[in-house]
Design an enzyme around this catalytic site. Structure first.
Site, PDB file in Angstrom:
ATOM      1  N   HIS A 156       0.836  -1.225   0.000  1.00 30.45           N
ATOM      2  CA  HIS A 156       0.000   0.000   0.000  1.00 30.45           C
ATOM      3  C   HIS A 156       0.864   1.265   0.000  1.00 30.45           C
ATOM      4  CE1 HIS A 156      -3.270  -2.740   1.349  1.00 30.45           C
ATOM      5  NE2 HIS A 156      -2.294  -3.255   2.076  1.00 30.45           N
ATOM      6  N   SER A 277      16.000  20.935 -15.741  1.00 29.89           N
ATOM      7  CA  SER A 277      14.854  21.807 -15.978  1.00 29.89           C
ATOM      8  C   SER A 277      15.352  23.097 -16.602  1.00 29.89           C
ATOM      9  CB  SER A 277      14.164  22.098 -14.643  1.00 29.89           C
ATOM     10  OG  SER A 277      13.439  23.307 -14.735  1.00 29.89           O
ATOM     11  N   LYS A 283      17.371  21.174 -10.559  1.00 33.22           N
ATOM     12  CA  LYS A 283      16.640  19.941 -10.828  1.00 33.22           C
ATOM     13  C   LYS A 283      17.416  18.917 -11.632  1.00 33.22           C
ATOM     14  CE  LYS A 283      12.395  19.724 -11.047  1.00 33.22           C
ATOM     15  NZ  LYS A 283      11.298  19.084 -10.415  1.00 33.22           N
ATOM     16  N   GLU A 290       9.972   8.421 -16.726  1.00 30.13           N
ATOM     17  CA  GLU A 290       8.647   9.005 -16.997  1.00 30.13           C
ATOM     18  C   GLU A 290       8.220   8.764 -18.440  1.00 30.13           C
ATOM     19  OE1 GLU A 290       8.243  13.029 -14.776  1.00 30.13           O
ATOM     20  OE2 GLU A 290      10.375  12.631 -15.037  1.00 30.13           O
TER      21      GLU A 290
END
Ligand code: ARG
Length: 459
Positions: A156, A277, A283, A290
């Site tokens: 979970h 970024s 970043k 992704e």
């Protein structure tokens, strides 16, 4: 431009229709298979005395020349010739004259295209199998290298019990090995030779389909001409196997994305497999993970497109079937590159170890071990669970972790607790005790590594 099928037509094709109907922009990638199939067909025609040896020689020579033109990027594609088959046939006529027209004896584009995509797909499945194997070896290598690395296992997405990172990696390897089996199984049904079905009914000529199959290294010929030209099950099976591969990659990617956040802080991707970024200089983003997660959607989409394409098709060939190619090619290309990129990303990543104190201090990872301890001391598991629950509640109240509970405090919670409980709550001993087959104990995981190593070596 005169069409190879133009005999009964008085008007020429509308240019819009011509563009609409053309598949050459995407089926051109089949050229090598189309030519190899035609050469085999031609040799078979000669062997069966349907055409003369000299004619066959001329045709084969012309086809080989066309193959070179394609290989060297000199072949001039003509959209008005619709597809790869007619582009090649018409070039053959330019090169060797009217004898080119004999090649299409006892054949139709309907069985020809089936042959082409079967040949294409069996090669591509071979490539994908190799990619999965490569990834499998990477995961096995990482499992070996990180054998002492403990991570929190989750259910979970809540901290559950400690596990070895290697165990986690091998869980993913199990999935990829099933993917290989699925593809290998699917390959049996791809590797069937359809040529000779002609348009749908078979042919009047005394052809030898087994000979064509032998030349093209197919172990089996198809048995029903109508099924031969209309069957696309093998594409659907492939896309379904590919969807499962993508689903597996995507789940792993989801973990990579989570693990690379500072909240989890469990992995750092190499610079080579991250991106920055354009606005936030600090970043470092897990874009490959992704993108793979994102591309999973289009592979599922192709599977659904093919299922939908087929669902109302009456026997035998229907032109709808031309729509099978783009989803197929896209799936092949997507799965191949995703496997390769994932491999590069995971191979170059650094797994970040949390200190035993940190593992011990967050999430009560060894609570189940305490319950198991009480069972060893004679309590039924349900009772043990209850007492352990109270222990956790006590810790939460007094802002402690399990390792900070003293023996006196344990004894207050249950007289069953003895000195050796302190041993049970260490992360290492929790791992060591998970020695049931398939469990995360180090020695089990080492055994699994050995088993998988043998398996991969044989693959
Ligand atoms: N481009 C066609 C396809 O992909 C080839 C077969 C065409 N057959 C036909 N009868 N028009 O399916």
């Amino acid at each position: 431009m005169k069409k190879p099928w133009g005999g009964r037509f008085q008007q020429s094709t509308d240019s819009l229709m011509e563009r609409f109907s053309a598949s050459i922009s995407f089926d051109r990638i089949l050229y090598a298979y189309d030519i190899e199939g035609s050469i085999a067909h031609c040799k078979m025609l000669a062997k069966c005395k349907i055409i003369k040896p000299a004619e066959a020689k001329k045709i084969v020579g012309g086809l080989q020349r066309i193959a070179r033109e394609f290989d060297e990027g000199r072949f001039e594609i003509r959209e008005e010739l619709e597809d790869i088959h007619m582009n090649i046939e018409s070039r053959l006529a330019e090169l060797i004259g009217p004898v080119a027209g004999k090649l299409h004896t006892a054949r139709s584009r309907n069985d020809q295209i089936c042959l082409d995509i079967r040949m294409y797909l069996r090669d591509e499945v071979g490539e994908i199998l190799k990619e999965i194997l490569r990834l499998g070896k990477t995961l096995l290598g990482l499992a070996k290298k990180n054998i002492d690395h403990i991570i929190p296992g989750y259910t979970h997405l809540q901290r559950a019990q400690p596990v070895l990172l290697s165990h986690h990696l091998l869980a993913h390897l199990e999935m990829f090995l099933r993917d290989r089996e699925r593809l290998q199984d699917c390959l049996k049904r791809i590797n069937i030779m359809p040529l000779g079905a002609a348009a749908l009914a078979g042919t009047n000529f005394p052809i030898d389909r087994n000979y064509t199959a032998k030349l093209l290294k197919f172990p089996e010929v198809s048995h029903n001409s109508m099924d031969s030209v209309s069957d696309r099950d093998f594409l659907i099976e492939f896309c379904s196997a590919a969807s499962i591969i993508m689903m597996h990659l995507s789940r792993f990617c989801e973990e990579v994305v989570l693990w690379s956040s500072s909240e989890f802080d469990m992995i750092e991707l190499s610079d080579a497999f991250s991106t920055g970024s354009s606005i936030m200089p600090q970043k470092k983003n897990p874009d490959p993970a992704e993108l793979i997660r994102g591309k999973t959607g289009r592979v599922y989409g192709s599977l659904v497109a093919l299922l939908t394409l087929m669902k109302s098709l009456p026997l035998a060939y229907n032109r709808d079937l031309q729509e099978d190619k783009e989803p197929l090619f896209d799936t092949v290309n997507t799965v191949k590159i995703c496997l390769a990129v994932f491999n590069g990303m995971i191979q170059s990543a650094k797994f970040k170890k949390a200190s035993p104190e940190k593992l011990q201090s967050e999430g009560f990872l060894t609570a189940t071990d305490i319950a198991d301890y009480l069972v060893l001391k004679g309590l039924p598991f349900r009772e043990a669970h209850e007492i352990t629950g109270k222990t956790v509640a006590y810790c939460l109240q007094s802002k402690k972790n399990l390792a900070q509970v003293s023996l006196a405090e344990f004894k207050k919670l249950s007289p069953k607790f003895k000195e050796d409980v302190l041993d049970h709550i260490s992360i290492e001993s929790s791992i060591q005790r998970k020695a049931s087959y398939g469990g995360t104990a180090r020695k089990n995981v080492v055994e699994q590594i050995e088993r998988l190593q043998k398996k991969l070596k044989k693959a």
